[in-house]
Design an enzyme around this catalytic site. Sequence first.
Site, PDB file in Angstrom:
ATOM      1  N   ASP A 116       2.470  10.470   3.148  1.00 36.96           N
ATOM      2  CA  ASP A 116       3.368  11.342   3.908  1.00 36.96           C
ATOM      3  C   ASP A 116       2.564  12.457   4.577  1.00 36.96           C
ATOM      4  OD1 ASP A 116       5.681  12.271   4.932  1.00 36.96           O
ATOM      5  OD2 ASP A 116       6.464  13.113   3.074  1.00 36.96           O
TER       6      ASP A 116
ATOM      7  N   GLU B 169       0.861  -1.188   0.000  1.00 39.94           N
ATOM      8  CA  GLU B 169       0.000   0.000   0.000  1.00 39.94           C
ATOM      9  C   GLU B 169       0.895   1.236   0.000  1.00 39.94           C
ATOM     10  OE1 GLU B 169      -3.848  -0.133   2.620  1.00 39.94           O
ATOM     11  OE2 GLU B 169      -2.322   0.936   3.733  1.00 39.94           O
TER      12      GLU B 169
HETATM   13  S1  IVH Z   1       0.266   0.770   8.562  1.00 38.29           S
HETATM   14  C1  IVH Z   1       2.387   0.098  12.665  1.00 38.29           C
HETATM   15  N1  IVH Z   1      -0.088   1.972   6.285  1.00 38.29           N
HETATM   16  O1  IVH Z   1       3.792   5.740   8.464  1.00 38.29           O
HETATM   17  C2  IVH Z   1       1.196   0.811  12.365  1.00 38.29           C
HETATM   18  N2  IVH Z   1       1.074   3.148   7.986  1.00 38.29           N
HETATM   19  O2  IVH Z   1       6.569   5.980   9.292  1.00 38.29           O
HETATM   20  C3  IVH Z   1       0.563   0.378  11.094  1.00 38.29           C
HETATM   21  N3  IVH Z   1       1.730   5.423   7.348  1.00 38.29           N
HETATM   22  O3  IVH Z   1       3.281   5.170  11.881  1.00 38.29           O
HETATM   23  C4  IVH Z   1       0.827   1.363  10.090  1.00 38.29           C
HETATM   24  N4  IVH Z   1       0.875   5.370   5.314  1.00 38.29           N
HETATM   25  O4  IVH Z   1       1.489   6.454  10.589  1.00 38.29           O
HETATM   26  C5  IVH Z   1       0.433   2.062   7.520  1.00 38.29           C
HETATM   27  N5  IVH Z   1      -0.524   2.892   4.222  1.00 38.29           N
HETATM   28  C6  IVH Z   1      -0.010   2.996   5.441  1.00 38.29           C
HETATM   29  C7  IVH Z   1       0.643   4.164   5.884  1.00 38.29           C
HETATM   30  C8  IVH Z   1       1.176   4.210   7.171  1.00 38.29           C
HETATM   31  C9  IVH Z   1       1.526   6.105   6.211  1.00 38.29           C
HETATM   32  C10 IVH Z   1       2.412   5.972   8.523  1.00 38.29           C
HETATM   33  C11 IVH Z   1       1.990   5.397   9.850  1.00 38.29           C
HETATM   34  C12 IVH Z   1       3.261   4.936  10.507  1.00 38.29           C
HETATM   35  C13 IVH Z   1       4.269   5.722   9.788  1.00 38.29           C
HETATM   36  C14 IVH Z   1       5.649   5.116   9.862  1.00 38.29           C
END
Ligand code: IVH
Length: 686
Positions: free
Chosen positions: A125, A121
Amino acid sequence: MQSLFNLDFEDAKAKHKKLVAEIAAHDKRYHDEDAPTISDAAYDTLRRDLEALEQEFPELVSADSPTQKIGATPSKGFSKVTHAQPMLSLGNAFSREDVTDFVERVQRFLNTDKPIEMIAEQKIDGLSCSLRYEKGVLVQAATRGDGTVGENITANIKTIADIPHTLPKGVPDIIEVRGEVYMTKADFEALNKKQEEAGDKVFANPRNAAAGSLRQLDASITASRPLHFFGYALGEMSAPIAQTQEGIRQALEQYGFKVPKPSALTTDVDALIAYYEDIGQKRATLSYDIDGIVYKVNDLALQVRLGQVARAPRWATAHKFAAEKAVTVVEAIEIQVGRTGALTPVAHLTPVNVGGVMVSRATLHNQDEIERKDIRQRDTVTIQRAGDVIPQVVEVDLKKRPSNSKPYVFPDVCPECGSEAIREEGEAVTRCVGGLICPAQAVERLKHFVSKSAFDIEGMGDKVVRQFYEDGWIKNPADIFTLKDNYAEELKEKEGWGELSVVNLFEAIEKKRQIGLDRFIYALGIRQVGQATAKRLAITYTSLINMITALQKAQDHDSPAYAELLNIEDIGPAVAEELIAFFHEAHNREVVQQLQTQLTIEDFINDIRDDTAVAGKIVVFTGTLETLSRSEAKAQAERLGAKVAGSVSAKTDYVVAGQDAGSKLKKAKELGVTILLEEEWKALIS
Ligand code: IVH
């Protein structure tokens, strides 16, 4: 990890200390000030260096090391929310090998060599948020904060159209939806343009703009900013809604959320990489910024088994995109002077194409940044445009440096007015002290004065302001209102102007002779006094004369006037000093007086009630309230005629104490101020 450092313990300790301090400073700029000074890639490098160093010298790991924390500590202003389930961050992969390693780690942990189904996915940002629904109703929204405790931003989140306030019938009693709040690239550009015209802070990239917009204490400012939301994960659930990550996406869509598209479901590393490359190609054409691809184990039961290690889940990783880079030459280093006199160095570059965008300028931030990277005129440099829209210089190619090159000397006089430029102890910014005599500052101040959120004078764009200033027609804001009397004939003769445009301009100016106090205060362009602070000042003092009198008295720090000033929410000693100094300065007082003769400055009238039990009472909220966010409670109290103060004094009528109330509650007890529990407060106002 290979031995990167080859250091003895003492040197390692020193290096560790330096890295920790550097990362902490960047964290603060990124999380608390929404104003980072380095690119994400450069930041990641610092963090990886620190991790590598700590791996080699584990005895250096201390509780305050950034490796032991996630993100920011919650800042002041918002009430705190303890997440029912921690909000994790993600491990990073930078290469195909890292991705293979990730998949193999998952298999090893699950003790299987069967292929594992993964979903890929886009990694949005923006900034992550947790939305809590109880019985289908959105009751609370929180930022990630440090992963355990975030900020309560419910009122702000409710202004985002992508976020449903209710879920369909039959959903579990408790659902937490997690996802990313973001701003589109186009909206970001438009917002920055507006900010620039208004002389307000310009954001470095869409993510910072989204963060700055969401973390406004005044939710009406958030509402005016175009924010969006993608859902991608769940937090606490009273019952499962899906068996797979793909199932979560489908459920979220049914509930009315948007999810990032397309996704890819596969058991094959090659297919993951193909998706990564495909999206990477299309990245520039997406309407929003992404900084990588997230791979997640699809089966939720497996996710539970895999669990987490330190700050990140074992079942997911983020495959980051490399920043887009290009090599070019610094033709000149120019200093720009802003409204508040800040000297900002800018590199003029030989134009170069970076990921589809022609770039001819890069910000150099400040003196330290130039010295740290030793950037000089005529240097060949690598620049990069990451998620960051303002390009940055990453490194200098020393081999290509001309032999007669000399280090850049940061000016100690203002290039615009010749006044001294001073850098205060502990500050990164050098400022021109020329104030009103500095033409650059004067023009910026005038631009701010006529901008949309201030006097909003139609037809007085940047170019017109600059021209009138250069002609000597308007030197200070008051001159705008005598322009018609003094220069009507000259203006009609001016190139580009005709009878009609002159009439239109004068009409636009006439229309603005009446102005609300809050706008007037904001228009003065006092440092650190933005729209929200200006409004608070207007609410507190209601009239200009009251405010000026109070600020004069407040020069004496022992006076009640000074205490009252500090009691205004969001006004600390630094802002108080700016306000006092502004109205103490003779030139400023003179301009304000001239404006008073030209204008009707309306006293501040709220739709505030005076017939309630709390009208006229001074209330302080402390601790975490259960049913209201701090900003909601405050807005509600103010509507009912109460004054909400930031600290407890003998004048305080009520202290409303939520959970974990601390020093304010203690002080209220000492002073014998009436303390109300949340229910008691609600009974009082109902
Ligand atoms: S899944 C562990 N999916 O990126 C939590 N996170 O740099 C599950 N983020 O803390 C996260 N797009 O806030 C997931 N498609 C996406 C995302 C995503 C952005 C963020 C999320 C995470 C951070 C890490």
